[in-house]
Write an enzyme that holds these catalytic residues in place. Structure first.
Site, short mmCIF file in Angstrom:
data_model
loop_
_atom_site.label_atom_id
_atom_site.label_comp_id
_atom_site.label_asym_id
_atom_site.label_seq_id
_atom_site.Cartn_x
_atom_site.Cartn_y
_atom_site.Cartn_z
N GLU A 52 -9.68 41.07 18.16
CA GLU A 52 -10.63 42.18 18.23
C GLU A 52 -11.83 41.91 17.32
O GLU A 52 -11.75 41.13 16.38
CB GLU A 52 -9.95 43.49 17.83
CG GLU A 52 -8.85 43.91 18.79
CD GLU A 52 -8.02 45.09 18.30
OE1 GLU A 52 -7.63 45.91 19.14
OE2 GLU A 52 -7.74 45.16 17.08
N HIS A 69 1.92 44.74 13.89
CA HIS A 69 0.94 45.83 13.74
C HIS A 69 1.53 47.15 14.23
O HIS A 69 1.22 48.21 13.69
CB HIS A 69 -0.32 45.45 14.53
CG HIS A 69 -1.45 46.39 14.38
ND1 HIS A 69 -1.75 47.06 13.22
CD2 HIS A 69 -2.41 46.78 15.29
CE1 HIS A 69 -2.82 47.81 13.39
NE2 HIS A 69 -3.23 47.67 14.65
#
Length: 215
Positions: A179, A58
């Site tokens: 998340e 990421h």
């Protein structure tokens, strides 16, 4: 039979997204109601939609993609810790917890009770110092009940220099970030976590169906 708790957010065209991310779209490309033999839909969405995992890739282009994360990291014991009435989770909040190397933790905050129909920029997140402490301890997975472990860009001038400091600290150490979990119905306790991503080759993240089970 062990009780199962679904801590995943629903995904549909009304799903709230992090500002700047692609919205969710669903298009029926084959429809029984239009004389087709079967129903088939096409979906488009970000790899960081709703409940999702961030892989090291990421933030780091040559790092581990979502398909290379050991499944053992994503399945196993996890502890839910509750921190309410906080804007930031700081080192001082973590130092008294019985954290040790190899642990998985989920942080339940006021985020779990925010409106689901709009993005709320003043969510609770981790401080860079807390991320450093987590990396020093050697946790393998950290989860939080909103879109990001970092503050929203522009929400705090103190973080303007490096708005992804928490992500960088955790992902650089190979700590997986979960998340967008919903812990509103979850009591602080120890559970079994199962959060499996799609097997997307070399991807930076993936939506997951995350569940907890009583130990």
């Amino acid at each position: 039979m062990k009780k199962i708790y679904d801590i995943s957010l629903p995904v549909c065209e009304d799903t709230v997204i992090y500002p700047g991310d692609p919205p969710v779209t669903v298009r029926r490309v084959s429809d029984i109601n239009k004389s087709d033999l079967i129903n088939i839909s096409e979906i488009t969405l970000s790899t960081h939609t709703a409940t999702h995992i961030d892989a090291p890739k990421h933030l780091f282009s040559h790092a581990q993609g979502i398909d290379r994360i050991p499944l053992e990291v994503l399945i196993g014991p996890v502890t839910v810790y509750e921190f309410l009435k906080l804007r930031r989770i700081e080192v001082s909040h973590l130092q008294n917890l019985p954290l040790k190397a190899g642990d998985r933790v989920l942080f339940k905050t006021d985020n779990s009770f925010l409106p689901r129909d709009k993005f709320c920029p003043d969510y609770t997140c981790l401080s860079p110092e807390a991320a450093g402490y987590i990396a020093e301890v050697g946790l393998i997975l950290v989860g939080i009940d909103y879109f990001s472990v970092d503050p929203f860009v522009g929400s705090d001038e103190n973080y303007a220099v490096d708005s992804l400091a928490v992500h960088k600290t955790l992902l650089s150490k190979g700590i997986i970030i979960l998340e967008g979990i919903d812990l509103s119905q979850i009591k602080p306790a120890c559970y079994e976590l199962i959060c499996l991503p799609l097997n997307l080759v070399n991807a930076d993240g993936s939506p997951v169906r995350a569940i907890l089970r009583d130990l």
